[in-house]
Design a protein around this motif. Structure first.
Motif, mmCIF file in Angstrom:
data_model
loop_
_atom_site.group_PDB
_atom_site.id
_atom_site.type_symbol
_atom_site.label_atom_id
_atom_site.label_comp_id
_atom_site.label_asym_id
_atom_site.label_seq_id
_atom_site.Cartn_x
_atom_site.Cartn_y
_atom_site.Cartn_z
ATOM 1 N N UNK A 78 0.839 -1.208 0.000
ATOM 2 C CA UNK A 78 0.000 0.000 0.000
ATOM 3 C C UNK A 78 0.869 1.252 0.000
ATOM 4 N N UNK A 79 1.862 1.280 0.869
ATOM 5 C CA UNK A 79 2.708 2.469 0.953
ATOM 6 C C UNK A 79 3.497 2.679 -0.337
ATOM 7 N N UNK A 80 3.948 1.588 -0.929
ATOM 8 C CA UNK A 80 4.671 1.689 -2.205
ATOM 9 C C UNK A 80 3.737 2.216 -3.302
ATOM 10 N N UNK A 81 2.487 1.737 -3.299
ATOM 11 C CA UNK A 81 1.498 2.175 -4.287
ATOM 12 C C UNK A 81 1.218 3.669 -4.147
ATOM 13 N N UNK A 82 1.065 4.112 -2.912
ATOM 14 C CA UNK A 82 0.824 5.542 -2.660
ATOM 15 C C UNK A 82 1.989 6.379 -3.183
ATOM 16 N N UNK A 83 3.192 5.906 -2.951
ATOM 17 C CA UNK A 83 4.386 6.626 -3.407
ATOM 18 C C UNK A 83 4.467 6.633 -4.935
ATOM 19 N N UNK A 84 4.217 5.473 -5.555
ATOM 20 C CA UNK A 84 4.286 5.368 -7.019
ATOM 21 C C UNK A 84 3.240 6.256 -7.694
ATOM 22 N N UNK A 85 2.077 6.383 -7.067
ATOM 23 C CA UNK A 85 1.014 7.237 -7.628
ATOM 24 C C UNK A 85 1.336 8.722 -7.500
ATOM 25 N N UNK A 86 2.411 9.026 -6.777
ATOM 26 C CA UNK A 86 2.865 10.423 -6.705
ATOM 27 C C UNK A 86 2.221 11.254 -5.622
ATOM 28 N N UNK A 87 1.659 10.597 -4.623
ATOM 29 C CA UNK A 87 0.949 11.339 -3.572
ATOM 30 C C UNK A 87 1.773 12.478 -2.978
ATOM 31 N N UNK A 88 3.066 12.256 -2.789
ATOM 32 C CA UNK A 88 3.878 13.244 -2.080
ATOM 33 C C UNK A 88 4.291 14.438 -2.928
#
Length: 201
Positions: free
Chosen positions: A132-142
């Motif tokens: 989940x955390x990797x997915x959030x990062x890959x989607x560019x959330x930050x």
């Protein structure tokens, strides 16, 4: 007769002023879940309105305000649909475990939040949380834009918060695609709950 009308008018104005004062007190006492300016730095009025609206829904869910805590990563998706149940899904990760907290109310995201309709607290496998955390990062959330220009009278608010050593909130109005939609759907899938396709807006 004239005196009676004057008295009635004075009484009506007094009651109206009391109601306005009461509303102001309630608004002042309401818990605010988002840092000032986080939801709309360009408009104090819009930022305050959204903060009050979103916070009222989260408070009805008994959700905490998110702040950085050493050694802990927390992510929350809040889904406020104008005519359908409000939903929030929070994932808390620390060194020892990863926990899912999900709440759906029986009210409406654009109106009164209502009461708890269903709720789930569940421990998730570490690998699920890592993905989940990797997915959030890959989607560019930050680094994606905090908001876009899309607005409307009816629809839905998709609100994603992330807290590591910093706090960030990203919002979109009725996204049909894109990273916020993808992250929101990923959170919903963790609950195991299903929603009719017509309500997926």
């Amino acid at each position: 007769m004239i005196d009676m009308l004057k008295h009635a008018a004075t009484l009506s104005i007094t009651i109206l002023l009391l109601m306005v004062s009461l509303c102001a007190v309630v608004a002042a006492d309401q818990k605010r879940y988002f840092p000032e300016g986080a939801l709309d730095p360009a408009s104090i009025r819009s930022d305050g309105f959204k903060n009050g609206w979103y916070s009222g829904q989260l408070e009805a869910m008994s959700e905490p305000a998110l702040k950085p805590v050493a050694g802990m990563h927390t992510y929350r998706f809040t889904w406020l649909r104008t005519f359908h149940h409000p939903v929030t899904v929070r994932v808390v990760m620390d060194h020892a475990r990863c926990t899912l907290h999900a709440t759906e109310l029986d009210g409406a995201g654009g109106y009164a939040p209502g009461k708890v309709y269903r709720q789930k607290v569940d421990e998730l496998p570490p690998e699920t949380c890592a993905r989940l955390e990797a997915f959030i990062r890959i989607q560019g959330f930050w680094y994606i834009a905090l908001r876009d220009s899309a607005v409307g009278a009816d629809g839905s608010e998709w609100i994603i918060e992330g807290v590591t050593d910093r706090y960030r909130v990203v919002t979109r109005w009725t996204p049909e695609s894109g990273p916020v939609r993808a992250i929101g759907e990923r959170f919903l899938s963790l609950t195991g709950w299903t929603f009719p396709q017509r309500e997926m807006y």
